[in-house]
Design an enzyme around this catalytic site. Structure first.
Site, short mmCIF file in Angstrom:
data_model
loop_
_atom_site.label_atom_id
_atom_site.label_comp_id
_atom_site.label_asym_id
_atom_site.label_seq_id
_atom_site.Cartn_x
_atom_site.Cartn_y
_atom_site.Cartn_z
N GLU A 262 3.01 -2.55 -3.87
CA GLU A 262 1.74 -2.98 -3.30
C GLU A 262 1.15 -1.92 -2.38
O GLU A 262 0.69 -2.21 -1.28
CB GLU A 262 1.91 -4.32 -2.56
N LYS B 163 10.24 -1.67 2.49
CA LYS B 163 9.44 -1.98 1.30
C LYS B 163 8.83 -0.65 0.87
O LYS B 163 8.05 -0.06 1.61
CB LYS B 163 8.35 -2.98 1.66
N ASP C 261 7.27 -14.03 -7.17
CA ASP C 261 6.94 -13.93 -5.75
C ASP C 261 7.00 -15.26 -5.01
O ASP C 261 5.96 -15.79 -4.66
CB ASP C 261 5.53 -13.34 -5.60
N LYS D 295 14.13 -11.01 -3.90
CA LYS D 295 13.51 -12.34 -3.72
C LYS D 295 14.17 -13.34 -4.66
O LYS D 295 14.68 -12.95 -5.71
CB LYS D 295 12.01 -12.27 -4.00
N GLU E 110 3.87 -19.62 2.24
CA GLU E 110 2.71 -18.94 1.66
C GLU E 110 2.16 -19.66 0.42
O GLU E 110 0.96 -19.84 0.28
CB GLU E 110 3.09 -17.50 1.31
O1 GCW Z 1 4.14 -12.54 -1.42
C1 GCW Z 1 3.55 -11.31 -1.24
C2 GCW Z 1 2.65 -11.51 -0.08
C3 GCW Z 1 2.41 -10.23 0.69
C4 GCW Z 1 3.76 -9.62 1.02
C5 GCW Z 1 4.49 -9.31 -0.27
C6 GCW Z 1 5.89 -8.76 -0.02
C7 GCW Z 1 4.39 -8.44 2.98
O2 GCW Z 1 1.43 -12.06 -0.51
O3 GCW Z 1 1.70 -10.57 1.84
O4 GCW Z 1 3.64 -8.47 1.82
O5 GCW Z 1 4.65 -10.48 -1.01
O6 GCW Z 1 6.82 -9.53 -0.08
O7 GCW Z 1 6.03 -7.58 0.22
#
Ligand code: GCW
Length: 716
Positions: free
Chosen positions: A307, A303, A381, A376, A409
């Site tokens: 973020e 990654k 998300d 994804k 989640e």
């Molecule tokens: O869905 C978000 C989550 C993060 C996660 C991020 C990702 C690992 O809230 O906790 O970090 O995606 O997929 O990188």
């Protein structure tokens, strides 16, 4: 005397309670319930003949012996020669002359390295069952399949099964930190006890490998994508090696997450620039060191520039530059790099939905051949419902790997019963139209559309050290579903639910009918009471537990729920059409068509793509506000139905799991009402319209819902 009876009752009770903790997952091997079938199985299966001396073959043999004696409640013989009917012969043509002379060469030409056959054959005049493939691992997979036939009460009379995985890399991604917390984990702490490794091998590691092998998972990323470079240091590599040694005979390779800045943090270099020779060299040396411990190390998952994670863009390099540097380091050892496309930046004002596509599409064709880009299922998300990611079908020269989230989640976390196969299937069956009708996401990721050999599907794991692995007793089904769909994405949700229920609970038809209904409807239900009509990302901040559509004060605009629902006095929803962010333009025209016009847009994604007036007329005849109320109320009501259906199953379920699920469904119902009330009360401040009279009024105020705090909610 009385004392003894009490003791007996007590020990029986303890036995019963222990028996169904959920630890055994779908590999319980309880006696076959159907007496007629049991008799026929006992005739068809008398002896096990496994050929081959590898650790893997030993595991296959033990699994068959253990599984069959549990299922059939008879002594199964282990033998080396066929001298009676009912011999089950497991092996490869290389290890067994019985197999090589059985006339199955033609079949084995179709199974590749991991596929297998299970066929009935007459050998030496005796009726035998052959489990075979071209590798020991394939035979192990076949053995688990054979056991599944009995576990699910199917005939083993005239077997003619050939099964080949559709996808090459079938993986779990653990978001496990080295301190044993699990990001977005709702089942306790990490199962990796780094402190006691490598000296102490927990039985869990073995049982984990076995469970994965039983559903065809062949890779595991041990560490969080928000990576800690410490895992690349010598003491940790020794621990990783210990795990890799346990997993290897089960056909599972180990992967690690690579922190992009590791050369600076561990190597004291001044830069992590992927085009810098010292940096490249540092990674090459590090990789050599890793392979000295783990000769079949799978590679890295990364990654980067997302973020807050470091990455090549810190040095004005591209994602391809970063991925290729690592790819070159692992290539001599046949390793791969899995580079994540989950990137977005708060410095970029463009709709978050569009950012990954904008970043990655220009890089198509620029990645090394041992790189996969992991995408994804949707562009935002892992939302409860999300249109497929526009990258699928937009990078034909790059193998795209699917990333699903098995941990829930955004779908009820540890407390809600939500079966995810329908969500996975919805994405896999979506048509990208990029090579005409029928260009489904499944065909993109299985490589068939663009002739990619390198293919993959990953699931973010929901496993922790809870006794039953996954927290909610039904969450195991999502681990199971990920593995089964990675093997064969044509399986239906119903089929997967049915298999899992039979193996995890019972083959009782009344149970199956009702429990499968609960599972199959559960994903739609959670969407209804949390994010109906295309709403998304309106959960609470940080821990993401529960609703908080009102949040608007976070530093990063795209972390605020208000960014996504855009409710105002006119309406609600994100305009992603040409008059808005135009994220729709990232889809092929034929795919776009189902969404681009507000009047014809499929309603389940309406607010994903449109800002819709409160009085807009929906297909039901209701206006949008009333429809929103209808969806939220119906969703919560349907949880009540789940409770009723589950309660009726009491006589058919062991006490322990019945009670766990019953209590969790109570919580789920309360949470559904919480979502419903909090969201409707908040959105009502914009719509200014009443909740229709037929519904019970929310019993708490919006202020109350806004005041709720959960400082220690798990997974954060
Ligand atoms: O869905 C978000 C989550 C993060 C996660 C991020 C990702 C690992 O809230 O906790 O970090 O995606 O997929 O990188």
């Amino acid at each position: 005397m009385k004392k003894i009876t009490l003791l007996l009752i007590y020990s029986l009770y303890v036995f019963a309670a222990k028996a169904e903790t959920g630890y055994d997952l779908w590999l319980r091997y309880k006696p076959v319930e159907n007496k007629i079938l049991l008799q026929s199985y006992r005739k068809s299966i008398t002896t096990i003949i496994t050929k081959g001396s590898s650790e893997t073959m030993k595991i296959a043999n033990d699994e068959l012996m253990n599984g069959l004696s549990g299922l059939l409640q008879i002594k199964i013989n282990n033998s080396t020669a066929v001298n009676r009917d009912g011999s089950v012969i497991a092996g490869t043509p290389g290890s067994s002359t019985l197999i090589s002379q059985a006339g199955i060469d033609g079949l084995l030409q179709k199974t590749g390295e991991e596929g297998y056959i299970i066929v009935t054959k007459i050998i030496n005049g005796k009726k035998c069952i052959l489990i075979s493939g071209n590798s020991d691992k394939a035979v192990l997979y076949g053995s688990f399949h054979f056991l599944r036939l009995l576990q699910t009460e199917q005939s083993v009379q005239h077997l003619n099964i050939l099964s080949v995985p559709r996808i090459q890399h079938r993986m779990l991604n653990h978001w496990d930190n080295l301190n044993r917390t699990v990001e977005r984990g709702y089942a306790g702490f990490s199962i990796w006890n780094w402190h006691t490794l490598p000296g102490y091998i927990d039985q869990r590691y073995i049982d984990y490998a076995r469970a994965n092998a039983s559903i065809g998972i062949n890779g595991t990323v041990l560490t969080n994508v928000n990576a800690d470079a410490t895992v690349l240091t010598k003491p940790y590599l020794e621990k990783v090696k210990a795990l890799a040694d346990v997993f290897r005979p089960y056909g599972i390779k180990v992967y690690l997450t690579a922190r992009f800045s590791a050369p600076m943090e561990l190597g004291r270099l001044k830069t992590a620039d992927p085009l810098n020779a010292e940096v490249q060299n540092w990674w090459k040396e590090k990789v050599k060191e890793i392979y000295s411990y783990i000769p079949d190390f799978g590679g890295f998952l990364v990654k980067a520039n997302s973020e807050g994670q470091p990455g090549p863009q810190d040095y004005h390099r591209t994602h391809a530059d970063g991925a290729n540097m690592l790819a070159d380091a692992v290539a001599p050892f046949k390793g791969i790099v899995i580079w994540r496309a989950f990137v977005y930046s708060n410095e970029n004002p463009v709709d978050r939905h569009k950012q990954a596509y904008d970043d990655f599409v220009p890089l198509d064709g620029k990645f090394r051949t041992n790189v996969m880009v992991q995408v994804k299922n949707g562009a935002i998300d892992f939302m409860p419902r999300e249109p497929f990611h526009p990258l699928f079908g937009a990078m034909p020269k790059t193998p795209l790997m699917m990333e699903f989230q098995v941990t829930q989640e955004y779908l009820g976390q540890g407390t809600n019963l939500v079966f995810l196969a329908p969500l996975f299937k919805e994405t896999l069956e979506s048509d990208t139209y990029y090579k005409g009708k029928g260009s489904t996401v499944a065909k993109v990721i299985d490589g068939s559309l663009d002739d990619h050999q390198l293919t993959g599907m990953a699931g973010v794991a929901n496993i922790g050290n809870d006794i039953n692995w996954c927290g909610h007793p039904f969450a195991q089904a999502n681990w199971y579903a990920l593995g089964r769909l990675a093997w064969d994405h044509d399986l239906s949700s119903r089929q997967i639910a049915d298999e899992w229920l039979r193996m995890s609970f019972t083959n009782n038809p009344a149970f199956l009918q009702s429990a499968a209904k609960i599972m199959l409807e559960s994903r739609d239900i959670v969407v209804q009471y949390s994010n109906p009509i295309g709403l998304h990302h309106i959960m609470s901040t940080g821990h993401h537990y529960g609703p908080a559509p009102w949040v608007s004060n976070l530093n990063r605009s795209e972390w605020n729920p208000v960014y996504y629902h855009k409710a105002d006095s006119i309406g609600i929803g994100f305009n992603r059409t040409g008059t808005g962010s135009n994220a729709l333009a990232q889809y092929k025209p034929e795919a776009r068509k189902q969404w681009e016009n507000m009047n014809t847009c499929e309603e389940k994604n309406l607010l994903w793509f449109h800002h819709v007036p409160w009085n807009f007329s929906m297909k039901s005849g209701r206006n949008l506000w009333d429809e929103l109320c209808y969806q939220y109320y119906t969703g919560a009501e349907r949880v009540k139905q789940m409770q009723t259906d589950w309660n009726a199953l009491k006589p058919l379920v062991d006490k322990q799991r019945f009670e766990q699920v019953r209590q969790l469904l109570d919580i789920q119902h309360q949470e559904a009402i919480w979502w419903r009330n909090a969201c409707l009360l908040y959105f009502q401040t914009f719509s200014k319209m009443p909740i229709p009279a037929q519904y019970e009024k929310p019993d708490k105020t919006l202020e109350y819902y806004k005041s709720l705090r959960f400082p220690f909610a798990p997974g954060n």
